[in-house]
Design an enzyme around this catalytic site. Structure first.
Site, mmCIF file in Angstrom:
data_model
loop_
_atom_site.group_PDB
_atom_site.id
_atom_site.type_symbol
_atom_site.label_atom_id
_atom_site.label_comp_id
_atom_site.label_asym_id
_atom_site.label_seq_id
_atom_site.Cartn_x
_atom_site.Cartn_y
_atom_site.Cartn_z
ATOM 1 C CG HIS A 141 14.124 71.709 21.961
ATOM 2 N ND1 HIS A 141 13.386 72.611 22.701
ATOM 3 C CD2 HIS A 141 14.758 72.456 21.020
ATOM 4 C CE1 HIS A 141 13.548 73.830 22.213
ATOM 5 N NE2 HIS A 141 14.384 73.771 21.198
ATOM 6 C CG ASN B 45 12.168 78.214 22.067
ATOM 7 O OD1 ASN B 45 11.930 77.011 22.171
ATOM 8 N ND2 ASN B 45 13.212 78.672 21.402
ATOM 9 C CG HIS C 229 7.820 69.734 9.954
ATOM 10 N ND1 HIS C 229 8.772 70.717 9.812
ATOM 11 C CD2 HIS C 229 7.650 69.196 8.719
ATOM 12 C CE1 HIS C 229 9.161 70.763 8.551
ATOM 13 N NE2 HIS C 229 8.494 69.856 7.868
ATOM 14 C CE1 TYR D 179 11.633 71.846 15.110
ATOM 15 C CE2 TYR D 179 12.504 73.219 13.369
ATOM 16 C CZ TYR D 179 12.256 73.012 14.702
ATOM 17 O OH TYR D 179 12.625 73.948 15.624
#
Ligand code: HDD
Length: 698
Positions: free
Chosen positions: A72, A146, A337, A360
């Site tokens: 990403h 997503n 996160h 994360y």
């Protein structure tokens, strides 16, 4: 009522650094008298170490980059707000930002591609990240989703393998931001759990027309938790008000060269123009006692719950209404996160999610250089922060007091432990032997890909076949192609036959026996959106243009929220028929039809004569036709469309539409309102599939 939003705004304002006033200084605040020449001995050097300004400037420059995100890396962000419509969800969760319509929560959303590096093109075939940070009064909540509802793998421990397979190959770092290469498909062939997400990846969903026209999904099953600690399983959905629309693969490849920032620019431009994108947040709720009612495991992130089975119930609206001031400070430094939770929301034991909850924070420690990244303005909660975590790189706060531990008496026992209002972990009883393994229900891989395939409209199915043919056609190892084709045959015989035909391969002798029903909600044609707001229309003009007709048609379409740009062979302006001028927004040399949703050829006999003799202008129209886009022409513009073979002779009343080509012989103020209406109607449907998929009715 809007106090949380204002708090975040005030917080951000206090960090803004004006560069448009004051004196140029060093980082120490010392004013400088020059920044173009180093301090030297004489005019010709050597340069002196004593020039602390030059050294500081270069040193800072040398340290400008931070590691890009492992995945990403390329994204675009925007601020906005979220507000629930009613309080109905209050029966299931204590999270106020979801249940109190009086609370408007500030948000920051970052959209992204996954595989490409920071400088890669926007319009590659890929999943899109849709990560939302809610700055709630009870702390930050991140929904890191997503634009696909399913993921490629079931357990986070495989994430490095999957990402290594899809990223450029390690020996030569080729190809950039592309899945059409041997290592990804080798992985896919060996890991059938990837197949469902792979079908989504081969579908139009992987080629969004705009970030504003994508669905978003939380993917995992989460929990909502009420005041009594009772939990309900939940899946989160974002549905865009503008509907779900995609680019064609041919367009994507061209746009990657003509405007690599296509999606990023589109988001920025629309927000800057006040055309704020909106999404509806929805939830699918599953009572705890129904956890095992499904053919698949609710903890398996490669499966979805069909909306026809568990409806998506609307909760509230998110509007994005402000662009960031500085890409790096905000969009690059934002840190999402999955473990940023607030009271009333909790995890499940989904093994993908559990590893994300580790990953994360870990990635942010290296990417943002230490443990204090939550103090960066973009990451700061609006809720008060008080704890005994201290020191580390980039500590901006100046903690007060002598006691840096809990419990203490020296600091008056502060900060106190919260009773009511504290986050409570959902309590569940667990029993089992430890093992490196996964549940039996995780091991079925073909039913849901088949359901997805069976739910596609004709054009969507065509595109999936073409995408498989493209991707597999690029492989250098035929045996990988064969193994993938075997999986396709297990998903659906028709899919395998069609892909095999494109590749000139034999259809494997395996097949799938189970029957599945379709889920119409999976087709993006089920979310067309309303109207033509923000659709981009190119209007071809030349000297002698029918300015009155142009004004009449343009204002009708602008009135519906469309964005029109005039294009001509040159920049500046063109002369209007009968005097006056019309400004040119862009010269044809700087744009291409792939950057627009529809094309209009303006009238004016002289103008149309020059357009008809202008190769790039004619190509522009023909290419838009090939890409199944709406095309319109008025007055002499209609004759041009007829001459190049795109439109029939208009009927007696002078207005006609055939295969998405809308024409009127009328010109000037006589152009009937029905012309713009008819053009808008075709544009609202986004594509005229009949032109390229003959089985589909007009
Ligand atoms: Fe992830 C970034 C979404 C599985 C590890 N992920 C990242 C971003 C999104 C997602 C939207 C970008 C956030 C931003 O804009 O800054 N990831 C997902 C979804 C997944 C998923 C929807 C499956 C349902 N991710 C996943 C797994 C792992 C990671 C299984 C590791 C075990 N993801 C990361 C990461 C990233 C990341 C390496 C890269 C940069 C970052 O986190 O901040 O930690």
């Amino acid at each position: 009522m809007d106090s949380e939003r204002n708090d975040k705004q005030r917080q951000l304002d206090s960090y803004r650094v004006a560069r448009d006033r004051g004196y140029l200084t060093t980082q120490q605040g010392v004013r400088v008298d020059g920044t173009d020449d180093t301090v030297k001995v004489g005019d010709r050097g050597p340069a002196l170490l004593a020039d602390f300004h030059a050294r500081e400037k270069i040193t800072h420059f040398d340290h400008e980059r931070i590691p890009e995100r492992v995945v990403h890396a390329r994204g675009a962000g925007a601020y906005g707000r979220f507000r629930p419509h009613t309080g109905w969800l209050g029966r299931f969760t204590t999270a106020r930002f979801l249940t109190d319509p009086a609370v408007e929560t500030p948000v920051f959303v970052r959209f992204s591609t996954v595989a490409g590096s920071r400088g890669s093109a926007d319009t590659v075939r890929d999943v899109r990240g849709f990560a939302t940070k809610f700055y709630t009064a009870e702390g930050n909540y991140d929904l890191v989703g997503n634009n696909f509802p399913v993921f490629f793998i079931q357990d986070g421990i495989k994430f490095p393998d999957f990402v290594h397979a899809v990223k450029p190959e390690p020996h030569n770092e080729i190809p950039q931001a592309a899945s059409a290469h041997d290592t990804l498909w080798d992985f896919v062939a060996l890991q059938p759990e990837t197949l469902h997400a792979i079908l989504w990846l081969m579908s139009d969903r992987a080629l969004p027309r705009s970030y504003r026209m994508m669905q978003g999904f939380g993917v995992h099953t989460f929990r909502l938790v009420d005041a009594d600690g009772q939990s309900t399983f939940v899946k989160f959905h974002w549905k865009p008000k503008l509907g779900v629309h995609s680019l064609l693969w041919d367009e994507c490849q061209q746009i990657a060269g003509r405007d690599p920032d296509f999606n990023r620019r589109d988001l920025w431009d629309c927000i800057a123009a006040g055309q704020y994108p909106e999404w509806e947040l929805g939830v699918q709720l599953i009572p705890e006692h129904r956890e095992f009612d499904f053919d698949f495991d609710l903890l398996d992130a490669t499966k979805l719950i069909p909306e026809e089975y568990v409806p998506v119930r609307p909760v509230g609206t998110m509007v994005l209404d402000r662009n960031p001031d500085n890409f790096f400070a905000e969009t690059e430094q934002v840190a999402f996160h999955t473990a940023n939770l607030v009271r009333g929301i909790d995890f499940t034991d989904d093994p993908l999610l559990q590893l994300r909850n580790f990953s994360y924070l870990d990635t942010q420690l290296i990417r943002l250089g230490g443990p204090n990244f939550a103090q960066l303005p973009i990451n700061r909660p609006v809720a008060d922060v008080a704890n005994h975590q201290q020191d580390g790189y980039g500590q901006h706060a100046i903690p007060q007091g002598e006691a840096a531990y809990t419990e203490n008496t020296i600091g008056g026992g502060c900060p106190a432990l919260a009773g009511d209002g504290a986050f409570q972990h959902h309590s569940e009883s667990l029993y089992g032997a430890t093992a490196r393994g996964r549940g039996a229900k995780f091991r079925e891989y073909y039913t849901q890909p088949r359901m997805f395939w069976r739910s596609m409209s004709e054009p969507e199915a065509d595109h999936i076949v073409a995408a498989f043919a493209f991707e597999l056609g690029k492989l250098t190892r035929p045996e990988i192609r064969e193994r993938v084709l075997e999986h396709l045959a297990r998903i659906d015989a028709e899919l395998a036959v069609r892909v095999a035909a494109e590749l000139g391969m034999r259809v494997p002798g395996v097949s799938y026996n189970g029957e599945v029903t379709a889920s119409p909600a999976l087709s993006q044609s089920s979310l067309p959106g309303e109207g033509i707001a923000t659709r981009k229309i190119a209007v071809l003009i030349a000297d002698g243009v029918d300015a009155d007709g142009l004004e009449r048609v343009s204002s009708a379409l602008r009135g519906r929220g469309a964005v029109l740009e005039t294009l001509a062979a040159h920049g500046g302006e063109v002369g209007a028929e009968g005097g006056g001028t019309v400004p040119v927004d862009r010269s044809l040399a700087t744009v291409s039809s792939v950057l627009y949703d529809g094309v209009l050829v303006a009238g004016g006999p002289d103008a149309v004569e020059s357009l008809g003799g202008d190769g790039p202008a004619v190509h522009f129209v023909l290419e838009a036709y090939k890409h199944a886009k709406p095309i319109g022409g008025f007055g002499a513009g209609a004759s041009l469309l007829r001459t190049i073979g795109l439109s029939p002779i208009p009927p007696e009343d002078g207005l006609g539409t055939v295969d998405g080509v809308v024409v009127t012989t009328a010109s000037g103020r006589d152009i009937p309102a029905r012309f713009a209406d008819a053009f808008a109607e075709v544009l609202a449907r986004h594509r005229v599939w009949r032109r390229i998929t003959h089985a589909v009715p007009a």
